[in-house]
Design a protein around this motif. Structure first.
Motif, PDB file in Angstrom:
ATOM      1  N   TYR A   1       0.833  -1.182   0.000  1.00  0.00           N
ATOM      2  CA  TYR A   1       0.000   0.000   0.000  1.00  0.00           C
ATOM      3  C   TYR A   1       0.874   1.241   0.000  1.00  0.00           C
ATOM      4  CZ  TYR A   1      -4.119  -2.734   1.432  1.00  0.00           C
ATOM      5  OH  TYR A   1      -5.160  -3.617   1.485  1.00  0.00           O
ATOM      6  N   HIS A   2       0.309   2.332  -0.467  1.00  0.00           N
ATOM      7  CA  HIS A   2       0.918   3.634  -0.192  1.00  0.00           C
ATOM      8  C   HIS A   2       0.675   3.922   1.291  1.00  0.00           C
ATOM      9  CE1 HIS A   2       0.970   3.879  -4.498  1.00  0.00           C
ATOM     10  NE2 HIS A   2      -0.356   3.987  -4.589  1.00  0.00           N
ATOM     11  N   MET A   3       1.671   4.497   1.937  1.00  0.00           N
ATOM     12  CA  MET A   3       1.575   4.690   3.379  1.00  0.00           C
ATOM     13  C   MET A   3       1.699   6.164   3.729  1.00  0.00           C
ATOM     14  SD  MET A   3       1.186   1.631   4.518  1.00  0.00           S
ATOM     15  CE  MET A   3       1.481   1.876   6.259  1.00  0.00           C
ATOM     16  N   GLY A   4       0.991   6.545   4.775  1.00  0.00           N
ATOM     17  CA  GLY A   4       1.047   7.922   5.224  1.00  0.00           C
ATOM     18  C   GLY A   4       1.193   8.018   6.723  1.00  0.00           C
ATOM     19  N   TRP A   5       1.709   9.152   7.151  1.00  0.00           N
ATOM     20  CA  TRP A   5       1.740   9.510   8.572  1.00  0.00           C
ATOM     21  C   TRP A   5       0.884  10.755   8.760  1.00  0.00           C
ATOM     22  CZ3 TRP A   5       3.669   6.735  12.524  1.00  0.00           C
ATOM     23  CH2 TRP A   5       4.613   5.743  12.243  1.00  0.00           C
TER      24      TRP A   5
ATOM     25  N   PHE B   1      -2.243  15.901   7.928  1.00  0.00           N
ATOM     26  CA  PHE B   1      -1.296  15.116   7.153  1.00  0.00           C
ATOM     27  C   PHE B   1       0.131  15.530   7.496  1.00  0.00           C
ATOM     28  CE2 PHE B   1       0.390  12.898   3.549  1.00  0.00           C
ATOM     29  CZ  PHE B   1       1.408  13.691   3.074  1.00  0.00           C
ATOM     30  N   VAL B   2       1.029  14.531   7.577  1.00  0.00           N
ATOM     31  CA  VAL B   2       2.436  14.796   7.848  1.00  0.00           C
ATOM     32  C   VAL B   2       3.290  14.413   6.646  1.00  0.00           C
ATOM     33  CG1 VAL B   2       4.414  14.221   9.294  1.00  0.00           C
ATOM     34  CG2 VAL B   2       2.139  14.504  10.329  1.00  0.00           C
ATOM     35  N   SER B   3       3.152  13.170   6.207  1.00  0.00           N
ATOM     36  CA  SER B   3       4.019  12.687   5.134  1.00  0.00           C
ATOM     37  C   SER B   3       3.430  11.432   4.531  1.00  0.00           C
ATOM     38  CB  SER B   3       5.416  12.393   5.686  1.00  0.00           C
ATOM     39  OG  SER B   3       6.299  11.967   4.666  1.00  0.00           O
ATOM     40  N   ALA B   4       3.869  11.093   3.317  1.00  0.00           N
ATOM     41  CA  ALA B   4       3.417   9.868   2.669  1.00  0.00           C
ATOM     42  C   ALA B   4       4.517   9.320   1.782  1.00  0.00           C
ATOM     43  CB  ALA B   4       2.152  10.118   1.849  1.00  0.00           C
TER      44      ALA B   4
ATOM     45  N   ALA C   1       4.258  17.529   4.405  1.00  0.00           N
ATOM     46  CA  ALA C   1       3.629  18.793   4.752  1.00  0.00           C
ATOM     47  C   ALA C   1       4.718  19.849   4.889  1.00  0.00           C
ATOM     48  CB  ALA C   1       2.856  18.651   6.058  1.00  0.00           C
ATOM     49  N   ASP C   2       4.369  21.083   4.564  1.00  0.00           N
ATOM     50  CA  ASP C   2       5.353  22.168   4.645  1.00  0.00           C
ATOM     51  C   ASP C   2       5.928  22.305   6.054  1.00  0.00           C
ATOM     52  OD1 ASP C   2       3.682  24.422   2.299  1.00  0.00           O
ATOM     53  OD2 ASP C   2       5.066  22.751   1.970  1.00  0.00           O
ATOM     54  N   SER C   3       5.120  22.011   7.049  1.00  0.00           N
ATOM     55  CA  SER C   3       5.537  22.207   8.433  1.00  0.00           C
ATOM     56  C   SER C   3       6.653  21.253   8.861  1.00  0.00           C
ATOM     57  CB  SER C   3       4.343  22.057   9.369  1.00  0.00           C
ATOM     58  OG  SER C   3       3.765  20.765   9.230  1.00  0.00           O
ATOM     59  N   VAL C   4       6.836  20.161   8.137  1.00  0.00           N
ATOM     60  CA  VAL C   4       7.857  19.179   8.530  1.00  0.00           C
ATOM     61  C   VAL C   4       8.941  19.001   7.474  1.00  0.00           C
ATOM     62  CG1 VAL C   4       6.130  17.968   9.899  1.00  0.00           C
ATOM     63  CG2 VAL C   4       6.709  17.129   7.595  1.00  0.00           C
ATOM     64  N   LYS C   5       8.768  19.638   6.331  1.00  0.00           N
ATOM     65  CA  LYS C   5       9.723  19.481   5.230  1.00  0.00           C
ATOM     66  C   LYS C   5      11.119  19.912   5.681  1.00  0.00           C
ATOM     67  CE  LYS C   5       7.661  20.330   1.482  1.00  0.00           C
ATOM     68  NZ  LYS C   5       7.001  21.021   0.354  1.00  0.00           N
TER      69      LYS C   5
ATOM     70  N   LEU D   1      -1.785   9.120  -4.277  1.00  0.00           N
ATOM     71  CA  LEU D   1      -2.479  10.364  -3.967  1.00  0.00           C
ATOM     72  C   LEU D   1      -2.206  10.631  -2.494  1.00  0.00           C
ATOM     73  CD1 LEU D   1      -4.351  12.423  -5.366  1.00  0.00           C
ATOM     74  CD2 LEU D   1      -6.281  11.163  -4.407  1.00  0.00           C
ATOM     75  N   PRO D   2      -1.090  11.292  -2.195  1.00  0.00           N
ATOM     76  CA  PRO D   2      -0.616  11.398  -0.809  1.00  0.00           C
ATOM     77  C   PRO D   2      -1.656  11.908   0.183  1.00  0.00           C
ATOM     78  CG  PRO D   2       1.030  12.246  -2.316  1.00  0.00           C
ATOM     79  CD  PRO D   2      -0.180  11.967  -3.136  1.00  0.00           C
ATOM     80  N   MET D   3      -2.484  12.824  -0.226  1.00  0.00           N
ATOM     81  CA  MET D   3      -3.451  13.386   0.705  1.00  0.00           C
ATOM     82  C   MET D   3      -4.861  12.901   0.401  1.00  0.00           C
ATOM     83  SD  MET D   3      -1.831  17.203   1.128  1.00  0.00           S
ATOM     84  CE  MET D   3      -2.825  17.589   2.557  1.00  0.00           C
ATOM     85  N   GLY D   4      -4.950  11.754  -0.246  1.00  0.00           N
ATOM     86  CA  GLY D   4      -6.238  11.153  -0.508  1.00  0.00           C
ATOM     87  C   GLY D   4      -6.778  10.412   0.696  1.00  0.00           C
TER      88      GLY D   4
END
Length: 120
Positions: free
Chosen positions: A30-34, A45-48, A59-63, A102-105
């Motif tokens: 699967y595609h995975m996200g945090w 959303f944090v990352s995928a 996410a810009d806040s953690v890049k 789709l990271p933010m799907g």
């Protein structure tokens, strides 16, 4: 069906680092996200990372501070968090989605979460 179990959370001082892990059972490609949710705030959303690790998104806040990776041989996804700030304090969740990248799907499966607390 896939089951997700996060670990690695804890208490750390500002500027410190933590590495979160998300162990997956069942079908794992699967595609995975945090994601994370702070008290009184909506989940964000944090990352995928794509199923083969070829694509990542932050996410810009953690890049520049967080790095997502995966080891499919171990069915595990990681989130390396450096230069932590008090505003990173939250419950962190990993999630899995099938289909297109789709990271933010919409994510179909979720773990129970692990607490990360960053003190001054």
């Amino acid at each position: 069906q896939v089951q997700l179990l996060e670990s690695g959370g804890g208490l750390v001082q500002a500027g410190g680092s933590l590495r979160l892990s998300c162990a997956a059972s069942g079908r794992t490609y699967y595609h995975m996200g945090w994601f994370r949710q702070a008290p009184g705030k909506e989940r964000e959303f944090v990352s995928a990372i794509s199923w083969n690790g070829g694509s990542t998104y932050y996410a810009d806040s953690v890049k520049g501070r967080f790095t997502i990776s995966r080891d499919n041989a171990k069915n595990t996804v990681y989130l390396q968090m450096n230069s932590l700030k008090p505003e990173d304090t939250a419950v962190y969740y990993c999630a899995a989605r099938s289909g297109i990248w789709l990271p933010m799907g919409r994510y179909e499966y979720w773990g129970q979460g692990t607490q990360v607390t960053v003190s001054l």
